[in-house]
Enzyme design. Structure first.
Site, mmCIF file in Angstrom:
data_model
loop_
_atom_site.group_PDB
_atom_site.id
_atom_site.type_symbol
_atom_site.label_atom_id
_atom_site.label_comp_id
_atom_site.label_asym_id
_atom_site.label_seq_id
_atom_site.Cartn_x
_atom_site.Cartn_y
_atom_site.Cartn_z
ATOM 1 C CE1 TYR A 142 -3.606 -2.852 0.747
ATOM 2 C CE2 TYR A 142 -4.600 -0.896 0.977
ATOM 3 C CZ TYR A 142 -4.454 -2.025 0.819
ATOM 4 O OH TYR A 142 -5.939 -2.928 0.925
ATOM 5 C CE LYS A 191 2.293 -17.738 -1.343
ATOM 6 N NZ LYS A 191 1.467 -19.137 -1.567
ATOM 7 C CG ASP A 223 -1.679 -20.274 0.079
ATOM 8 O OD1 ASP A 223 -1.052 -20.384 1.093
ATOM 9 O OD2 ASP A 223 -0.996 -20.996 -0.995
ATOM 10 C CG ASP A 247 -7.728 -4.742 1.968
ATOM 11 O OD1 ASP A 247 -9.007 -4.235 2.430
ATOM 12 O OD2 ASP A 247 -8.002 -4.876 0.501
ATOM 13 C CG ASP A 251 -13.508 -7.112 2.763
ATOM 14 O OD1 ASP A 251 -13.027 -6.348 3.721
ATOM 15 O OD2 ASP A 251 -13.965 -6.858 1.668
#
Ligand code: IPM
Ligand code: MG
Length: 356
Positions: A142, A191, A223, A247, A251
């Site tokens: 970001y 990751k 993942d 982010d 959600d």
């Protein structure tokens, strides 16, 4: 005490949910002998329309001069075609950066009364869900280097993921501190099988964990984490992760609590100044129709009382009122199920007000 709150209603349903929340805060103030002085400031699309930029300097200054910031939502189709730097979302990112708010706390709790609204099977839900996502908020992709350039295969665009030891250390500490007050487990999501930034992330988290021997730490690739979150959410207590992964995962976590309309968030830095906002967006499709769920914003105000003002009782009082109204069967459209009583934004606000 009198607390100064910078109010940033923003766009879409933002002003509607903020209006219900300040009423709730005022009632809480009466109950506990505090008062809240609001300064309304422009941020997002409404700021673009009024003064030509999403985050005017007066807004940043006003927030810095306040004890805390309460934000509704920013963005909408009207401003979707603007170039990146001029979009309403810049207001959010700019505020996070300018106020040094590196830690984003997003608790995802499935209320007993909302089991019907949760898309997971009943045997997976069990006795409820309670996961807290701790998202790094001022680093990573970001805020990394980005740009466009000509390459062999035409124009290229790039965004860079970069994390420093200090950035990882402080968000890891936040996660461990929060875990100490909960079930004492931290899952660090990365990751590290592919990304170098994740390998640094993981080694720093392991180092910080040594200061918290009472908290159990494990690691998960992002993942797999996104799969495990719906396969068995009970294995998680606190999930700590990067800006980008957080982010996405927050959600996902919000959905298993029934509706994104239920989730509050707190963005914190080194001091007590924080920014509190619902995690849902501006929902332009239902704006101005008295259909938005004000609960996420009202619960964000509860987080403000707890984290910025140290008013634990007042925060509890708001959360209990929300639980009570849900238990009585009142629902906004996003969490509606058969046999329940459908109410609008204002009525939901009034009900919570009455329950305090
Ligand atoms: C969030 C939002 C923001 C983000 C957008 C609106 C810039 O999705 O707070 O999760 O990506 O951080
Ligand atoms: Mg998001």
């Amino acid at each position: 005490m009198e607390y100064k709150i910078a109010l940033l209603p923003g766009d879409g349903i933002g002003p509607e949910v903020i209006a219900q929340t300040t009423m709730v805060l005022d009632k809480i103030g009466m109950k506990y002998g505090d008062s809240f002085a609001y300064t309304e400031l422009l941020a997002g699309g409404c700021a673009i329309d009024a003064v030509g930029e999403p985050l005017p300097q007066v807004t940043i200054d006003g927030c810095l001069a306040s004890d805390s910031v309460l934000l509704g939502a920013v963005g909408g189709p009207k401003w979707d075609t603007l170039p990146g730097e001029q979009r309403p979302e810049r207001a959010l990112l700019g505020l996070r950066g300018a106020l040094g708010l590196f830690a984003n706390i997003r608790p995802a709790i499935l209320h007993q009364a909302l089991k019907e609204a949760c898309p997971l099977r009943e045997d997976i839900i069990g006795d409820g869900i309670d996961v807290c996502v701790v998202r790094e908020l001022t680093g990573g992709m970001y805020f990394g280097d980005r740009g466009r350039r000509q390459g062999d295969m035409g124009e290229e665009a790039y965004d860079t993921e970069c994390y420093s030891e200090v950035e990882v250390e402080r968000i890891a500490r936040t996660a461990f501190e929060i875990a100490r007050k909960r079930a004492k487990k931290v899952t660090s999501v990365d990751k590290a099988n592919v990304l170098e930034s994740s390998r640094l992330w993981r080694s720093v988290v392991i180092r910080v964990a040594k200061e918290y021997p009472d908290v159990v730490l494990d690691h998960m690739y992002v993942d797999n984490a996104s799969m495990q979150l719906i396969r068995d959410p009970h294995q998680f207590d606190v999930m700590v992760t990067t800006n980008m992964f957080g982010d996405i995962l927050s959600d996902e976590a919000s959905m298993i609590t029934g509706s994104i309309g239920m989730l509050p968030s707190a963005s914190l830095g080194e001091g007590t100044l924080g920014m509190y906002e619902p995690i849902h967006g501006s929902a332009p499709d239902i704006a101005g129709q008295d259909r938005a769920n004000p609960i996420a914003t009202i619960l964000s105000a509860a987080m403000m009382l707890r984290f910025s003002f140290g008013q634990e009782q007042a925060a509890d009082s708001i959360e209990k009122a929300v639980t009570q109204v849900l238990a009585q069967g009142y629902r906004t459209g996003d969490i509606m199920s058969s046999g329940m009583k459908l109410v609008g934004t204002k009525e939901m606000g009034q009900l919570i007000l009455a329950a305090i």
